[in-house]
Design an enzyme around this catalytic site. Structure first.
Site, PDB file in Angstrom:
ATOM      1  N   ARG A 297      17.911   2.049 -10.087  1.00  0.00           N
ATOM      2  CA  ARG A 297      16.474   2.152 -10.360  1.00  0.00           C
ATOM      3  C   ARG A 297      15.740   2.934  -9.289  1.00  0.00           C
ATOM      4  O   ARG A 297      14.897   3.778  -9.592  1.00  0.00           O
ATOM      5  CB  ARG A 297      15.888   0.743 -10.515  1.00  0.00           C
ATOM      6  CG  ARG A 297      16.242   0.157 -11.857  1.00  0.00           C
ATOM      7  CD  ARG A 297      15.840  -1.289 -12.060  1.00  0.00           C
ATOM      8  NE  ARG A 297      16.154  -1.624 -13.465  1.00  0.00           N
ATOM      9  CZ  ARG A 297      15.894  -2.780 -14.044  1.00  0.00           C
ATOM     10  NH1 ARG A 297      15.310  -3.757 -13.374  1.00  0.00           N
ATOM     11  NH2 ARG A 297      16.201  -2.971 -15.320  1.00  0.00           N
ATOM     12  N   TYR A 438      15.550   5.541 -18.991  1.00  0.00           N
ATOM     13  CA  TYR A 438      16.851   4.930 -18.643  1.00  0.00           C
ATOM     14  C   TYR A 438      16.788   4.043 -17.400  1.00  0.00           C
ATOM     15  O   TYR A 438      15.796   4.015 -16.707  1.00  0.00           O
ATOM     16  CB  TYR A 438      17.991   5.937 -18.633  1.00  0.00           C
ATOM     17  CG  TYR A 438      18.021   7.135 -17.731  1.00  0.00           C
ATOM     18  CD1 TYR A 438      17.227   7.283 -16.615  1.00  0.00           C
ATOM     19  CD2 TYR A 438      18.943   8.152 -18.009  1.00  0.00           C
ATOM     20  CE1 TYR A 438      17.343   8.400 -15.801  1.00  0.00           C
ATOM     21  CE2 TYR A 438      19.066   9.279 -17.201  1.00  0.00           C
ATOM     22  CZ  TYR A 438      18.257   9.388 -16.099  1.00  0.00           C
ATOM     23  OH  TYR A 438      18.379  10.484 -15.302  1.00  0.00           O
ATOM     24  N   GLU A 439      17.845   3.284 -17.208  1.00  0.00           N
ATOM     25  CA  GLU A 439      17.891   2.237 -16.159  1.00  0.00           C
ATOM     26  C   GLU A 439      16.763   1.227 -16.314  1.00  0.00           C
ATOM     27  O   GLU A 439      16.212   0.748 -15.315  1.00  0.00           O
ATOM     28  CB  GLU A 439      17.852   2.848 -14.755  1.00  0.00           C
ATOM     29  CG  GLU A 439      19.008   3.760 -14.427  1.00  0.00           C
ATOM     30  CD  GLU A 439      20.370   3.145 -14.700  1.00  0.00           C
ATOM     31  OE1 GLU A 439      20.484   1.917 -14.602  1.00  0.00           O
ATOM     32  OE2 GLU A 439      21.297   3.887 -15.041  1.00  0.00           O
ATOM     33  N   GLY A 440      16.453   0.866 -17.545  1.00  0.00           N
ATOM     34  CA  GLY A 440      15.359  -0.078 -17.793  1.00  0.00           C
ATOM     35  C   GLY A 440      14.072   0.689 -17.996  1.00  0.00           C
ATOM     36  O   GLY A 440      13.580   1.326 -17.065  1.00  0.00           O
ATOM     37  N   GLN A 445      10.298  -2.438 -16.372  1.00  0.00           N
ATOM     38  CA  GLN A 445       9.998  -2.488 -14.932  1.00  0.00           C
ATOM     39  C   GLN A 445       8.699  -3.241 -14.673  1.00  0.00           C
ATOM     40  O   GLN A 445       8.599  -4.054 -13.752  1.00  0.00           O
ATOM     41  CB  GLN A 445       9.865  -1.072 -14.354  1.00  0.00           C
ATOM     42  CG  GLN A 445      11.052  -0.157 -14.565  1.00  0.00           C
ATOM     43  CD  GLN A 445      12.332  -0.689 -13.966  1.00  0.00           C
ATOM     44  OE1 GLN A 445      12.323  -1.312 -12.900  1.00  0.00           O
ATOM     45  NE2 GLN A 445      13.431  -0.490 -14.654  1.00  0.00           N
TER      46      GLN A 445
END
Lengths: 591, 591
Positions: A297, A438-440, A445
Site C-alpha cells: 500500500r 489496486y492493493e485495496g 483505505q
C-alpha cells in the site's frame, strides 16, 4: 522530452521533511551517513532516468503479448531488469541475514518512487516481490526462507500476490481456491486467480507465487484462509529448480494503462494440483497477507507520487516551450511561453504542490516504519508502528488520488496535444488510474482509516499526530520568512478542520457506524490535505534554517498549498460532519 | 449492459428545471406543445439508445482507418448516420426558411445530449455541422446560404470548423493560412490546419469546411482573420458537386479517446489553391467564428453531461449486481450488492448530483438562447442574450470537468474491472478527457467568464442571476418538504460565496488583472456549484409542487448536493480571493 529523477527534491523531502537527518544523527542505522544517502539516491536516480525511463513508452506501445501460456515483456525490459538486479536495488532495505543491505525503508521508498517515475509498469513488479519478501521474512519457516528469500532479495526471482478471484475482490471472505494437505507436509493448490500482476513473465527464471487458499476443514469467511508459497518451478533432487509446477497463466488483461506490466489470470492445479508450502499457520493467511499488503500500500502510494512527478515534469517542459497569447505585463510582440499565463501557472503549481505534499506523507510513513523496527525502545517502536498504521491508508489513497488529479492536469496543460497519444501526457493519466484501485481501493483505505486506525490507543495515535502538525504550523507564524504568516493561519485552519472531523468520526463510530462509513472518503482527503500542508511547511522551515538551496522554492510552494489548496479542508470537514445523513437517506435517487 | 437515454429525467430538467414549460405556456413557440416535446424526446431517446449506443464500443475499437487521404468511419456508422439524417434530427432547431423545424434550442440541446450519451465520437460530428449552420445563417450571403444551408440543415452534408494550426491553438492571432482574392469574387486558400474533427470521412457526399485564413493585406493579429467556406466538392456547371477542391486530409491522429471520430490534419491548396467563399466581411472572421464557437461550447458542455450520464448508468448497474462484503445493517449470510455500502453510495450520488447540476446549467443556457431569439421584446431578448453569454463558459467548462470527474468515479466504482477495457468504464474516461480541452480549453472559458462576461451591463447580468438563484434557494427554507431546510442554508451559503468572489473579481478586474486571471478557474467552478445547486433546487421544488413522479428523487438529490458537495463553494471563494497572490509570487517554485 527527457525525464530526470528530481534527486535533490527527493533528498530534501527525505532529510528535512520526513526525518531522515534526525534518524541518521541518532545513529539508529550505524552505517548510514549523509554521503551514503546521497550516493544511493544519485545512482538510483541515474539508473531510473537513463535505463528505465526510456522504456516507458515502449512498454505502453508493445504491451505484454501472450501466447500458449507464455508472456513476453516489452523489448528492452529484460535487459533493464537484469541491470536493476545487478545494481542490488531489490534488497536495499532487506535484512542482511537474507542478503539485503539493511538500509532504511525511507531510502527504499525513495528508490521505489524513482523506478515508478521512470515507468509505473516496470516499477510495480518489484512492489509485489517486496510483498513476498516481507511475508516470508515475517511468517515463513526457516527452511522455506533459506531456499526462497535470498533469491527474492537479490531479484533473481520475482514474487507475486494471488488474492483476487472473480467473485472475491475487496471481500476476501468469498475466496474459493482450495488447498489440500499432503503427507509430506506440502499442499496441493487448486483454483483460479485473476488480476495477478506479473503473474507470468520472462524477466526471471522462477516466479514465487504467494497464494491465498482454503483448507477443506477451514472455518468460513476470512478466518479460514491460509497463505501458500507456490513456485512456478519446483526443486528437483539436485537443487535445481527444473520441475514445472502445475500452474499456468491462462490470459493477460487488456487494460487502460500500465501496458508494460502483465496482469494475468492464473490457473492452479488443473492437473494433479500445484504444490504449495504453507506460510505462517493454517487459517492465519489473512494476517500474513496484511504484512504483504501494508508495504504494498505504501508502495502504491509512492506510485501515485511518482506518476504525478512524471506528469508535472512533462507539463512544465511543455509550458516553457509552447508560446500562445500575451501574458499580463509581457512586453514586445512575441507570444509568451504559456507558463507565464496565470491560469497555466496555477495548474502547474497545483500539480507540484500536491505532488510534494503526497511525497512527504509517503516518506513520513516509511520513516515511522523504520522507527517501528529500529527505534531505541519498545515504547518508541510501538508508537511508531501506530503512526505507520495511521498513515498507511492516507499515503495510499491520498497519493494515488493526487496521481490521477495531477496527471489529468498534465493533459490539460498540453491542450490539444495532451489528447494525442504520441505526446505521452495521456499515458500518465491512463497509468495513474489503476493506483486508486489496486492493493485495496481508496474507499477501502478510507474505511480502514476511520474504523481501525483512528481508534488506536484510544485515539492517542491520531491526537499526537495532530498535535505535532500544529506545532510545525505554528512555527510558520513565528518565523520571519516573508509571506508565511497568512500561510500559517490557513494551515492551522486546515488542522482545526481535521480535528473537528476526527472528533465527529470518533463520536459517531459506535453511535452510527453507517454515517462514519459514508464520510470516510472525504475524511481521508481532509487528512491528506492537513498532513501534506504540515509536511510541506516542515520541509520549508528546515530548508530555510539550513540555508539550503531551493529553500525559496519550498517556501513559495508551502504558501501556495496553504492559500490555494488547503482552504478545501474547511469544506471537507463540513462534508464529513454534515453530508452523511443525506448520503444514507437518498434511496429514491438511486432507485 | 444496455444503455437507455433517461428521457424522463431530461424532460423533467427541461420543463421544470430550465423553464421550457413556461416558454410553452407563454406561447413563444406557437406550434410547441407538451405532447410534441414528449414525442420528440421519446423518439430521440429511442434512436440514441437503440441505433447509436450499440456503435459506441465498435467505434472505440475500430477507430477511423486512414489511407491515401481517405478516412473510413467504423462499421455501422454510415448506416446509423443515414438513419439519423432521415429522422430530421440535424435541423430540429434550425430556421424553417433553411429547411429546419424551428423548434427551441432547448430541445436541440436535449437531443444533443442524447446522441452524446450514446456515443461522444458520433455526437461530436453534428456539433461541428451546427457551428457551420449558425455561422452561415448569421453571416453568410444569401447566395451562399441558398446553396449550402439546406444541405447542412438536412444533414446531407457535414460541416467542419478549421481554426487550429500547429503554432496557433488558443491564440488565433498566430494563424498563417492564407487567402488570396480572385477576380470572380472567390478566394484561393492555402495552409495547414490540425485537429479538424471529422475533417474527412465517408458519412456524407460533401464536406463543408469553414476555414479561418488571412488576406495578404490583412492587419496583424486577430483583426486580420477572415472566414471562408471551402467545400470538399465544388459545383460543376450542372449543379452537381463533382469537382474535387484542392484540399485533402493528410493524417488522422491517434488519440486517447473518441476513437470513432476522425481528428484530421487538413492541407489546403497544395496545388493551385483551394477555392473558398467569404463568409461575412473580410477581416471579421473572428466574429463569425465566435458565432460558431458559442454554440459549439454549449454542445461540448452537453457532451460533458452526456458522458457523465453514461458513466453513471454503467456504474449504477454494476453496483446493483456486484456483491462484496456486508453492508451496515444487512441481514443474513449473503454478501451485499455494493450499492448498499455507504462509500459506494456516496460515489454514485456524487456522480448523479454533479451530472444533474451540469445538465440544468446547460439547459438554462439553451433556454436563454431561445429567449434571446424569441423573447417578446428587445429588452427581454437583450437580457437573455447576456444571460446566455454569462452561462456559456460555465456550461462548457463546469460540465466537461464534471464529465471527467464522474467518468473517473465510474471507473472507481467498478474496482479492478474498471481498469479492464472490455468493461467499457475506462472508455468513458478516455472519451470524456477531450471535452475540457476542445472548443476553447476550460482555462480559456474561465478567463472569458471573468474578463468579459461578468462585466456585462456593468455587472447587472451576473447580479440578476445571483438574485434569481437566491430567490429559488430561499423557497427551500419555506417549503414544507422534509429535510430541505438545512439544504437551503447550505445552498444559500454557496450563493453568498459566489457573491463574495464575484465582488472580489469585479474589484480586482482593473486593479490587478493578473490576480483575476489566476483566480479564474476556481471562480468558474464556484459559479457552477452555486448555479447547479440552485438549478437542482428549482427542479425539485417544481417537481414537488406538480406532484410529479420522481419528485422524491429530485429532493434527495438536491439535499445531497447541498450537504455533500456545495460546501466546496466556501473553500473556492477563499481560494479565489486569497490564492492569487501566492500563485503569482511563486517564481522559484517553477524555476
Amino acid at each position: 522530452m527527457s525525464f530526470r529523477v528530481p534527486v535533490q527534491e527527493i533528498s530534501h523531502a527525505l532529510r528535512h521533511g520526513a526525518g531522515l537527518d534526525k534518524m541518521i544523527s541518532r545513529g539508529l542505522f550505524p552505517d548510514l551517513s549523509d554521503d551514503l544517502v546521497e550516493a544511493v539516491l544519485e545512482e538510483a536516480g541515474r539508473f531510473a532516468s537513463e535505463e528505465i525511463a526510456p522504456l516507458n513508452r515502449i512498454g505502453d506501445q508493445h504491451g505484454t503479448p501472450f501466447e500458449n501460456g507464455v508472456v513476453r515483456t516489452p523489448p528492452g525490459w529484460k535487459e533493464a531488469y537484469q541491470g536493476w538486479v545487478d545494481g542490488g536495488w531489490m534488497g536495499l532495505s532487506a535484512s542482511p541475514e537474507h542478503g539485503g543491505q539493511g538500509l532504511p525503508l525511507m531510502l527504499f521508498a525513495a528508490t521505489t518512487e524513482m523506478w515508478n517515475q521512470a515507468s509505473m509498469a516496470f516499477g510495480i513488479g518489484p512492489v509485489l516481490t517486496v510483498g513476498a519478501i516481507e511475508a516470508l521474512a515475517t511468517h515463513g519457516s526457516p527452511h522455506l526462507n533459506k531456499t526462497y528469500l535470498p533469491r527474492l532479495v537479490s531479484g533473481e526471482w520475482a514474487g507475486t500476490m494471488n488474492l483476487t478471484e472473480p467473485q472475491a475482490g475487496s471481500d476476501l471472505a468469498l475466496l474459493r481456491t482450495k488447498a489440500e494437505r499432503r503427507d509430506d507436509g506440502t499442499y496441493l493448490i487448486r483454483g483460479q486467480k485473476i488480476y495477478i500482476t506479473y503473474g507470468e513473465h520472462d524477466l526471471t527464471d522462477n516466479i514465487v507465487h504467494l497464494v491465498l487458499a482454503r483448507l477443506p476443514d477451514a472455518p468460513e469467511g476470512t478466518r479460514g484462509i491460509s497463505l501458500f508459497l507456490v513456485p512456478k518451478y519446483l526443486p528437483d533432487g539436485e537443487g535445481r529448480f527444473s520441475i514445472r509446477n502445475d500452474l499456468r497463466c491462462t490470459g493477460v488483461e487488456h487494460k487502460l494503462g500500465i501496458h508494460g506490466s502483465p496482469t494475468c489470470t492464473m490457473s492452479y492445479g488443473e492437473g494433479e494440483g500445484a504444490v504449495g508450502y504453507l506460510v505462517g499457520e493454517e487459517n492465519r493467511g489473512l494476517n500474513c497477507m496484511f504484512t504483504m499488503m501494508n508495504n504494498a500500500r505504501l508502495a502504491v502510494g509512492l506510485q501515485g507520487v511518482a506518476i504525478a512527478e512524471r506528469a508535472y515534469q512533462q507539463a512544465l517542459a511543455y509550458a516553457r516551450e509552447r508560446r500562445q497569447g500575451k501574458a499580463p505585463g509581457a512586453a514586445g510582440g512575441e507570444p509568451s511561453p504559456i507558463i507565464l499565463h496565470p491560469d497555466v501557472r496555477r495548474n502547474l503549481l497545483t500539480m507540484k504542490a500536491l505532488t510534494g505534499a503526497a511525497r512527504i506523507i509517503c516518506y513520513e510513513t516509511a520513516h515511522a516504519l523504520d522507527i517501528a523496527r529500529h527505534g531505541s525502545d519498545d515504547e518508541e517502536r510501538r508508537v511508531a508502528q501506530e503512526r505507520a498504521n495511521l498513515l498507511t491508508p492516507v499515503a495510499k489513497a491520498f497519493s494515488t488520488d493526487v496521481g490521477v488529479e495531477v496527471a489529468s492536469l498534465g493533459v490539460q496543460v498540453h491542450g490539444g496535444m495532451g489528447f494525442i497519444e504520441e505526446t505521452g501526457a495521456a499515458q500518465h493519466l491512463r497509468d495513474a488510474r489503476i493506483a486508486p484501485i489496486y492493493e485495496g481501493t481508496n474507499g477501502i483505505q478510507a474505511i480502514d482509516l476511520v474504523t481501525r486506525k483512528l481508534g488506536q490507543s484510544d485515539g492517542e495515535a491520531v491526537r499526537s499526530y495532530i498535535a505535532e502538525m500544529r506545532e510545525t504550523v505554528a512555527r510558520l507564524g513565528t518565523s520571519d520568512l516573508p509571506g508565511l504568516g497568512e500561510a500559517g493561519e490557513r494551515l492551522a485552519a486546515a488542522i482545526d478542520a481535521l480535528e473537528r472531523a476526527t472528533l465527529w468520526i470518533t463520536e459517531h463510530a459506535s453511535l452510527d457506524p453507517a454515517q462514519v462509513l459514508a464520510s470516510a472518503t472525504p475524511y481521508l482527503r481532509l487528512f491528506g490535505i492537513a498532513a501534506g500542508g504540515a509536511g510541506l511547511a516542515r520541509g520549508a522551515l528546515a530548508a530555510a534554517e539550513a540555508g539550503a538551496e531551493g529553500a525559496r522554492a519550498q517556501i513559495e510552494l508551502t504558501r501556495f498549498f496553504a492559500e490555494a489548496i488547503a482552504p478545501e479542508a474547511g469544506a471537507l470537514a463540513q462534508i464529513v460532519t454534515g453530508g452523511a445523513e443525506a448520503t444514507l437517506a437518498a434511496d429514491a435517487a438511486l432507485a
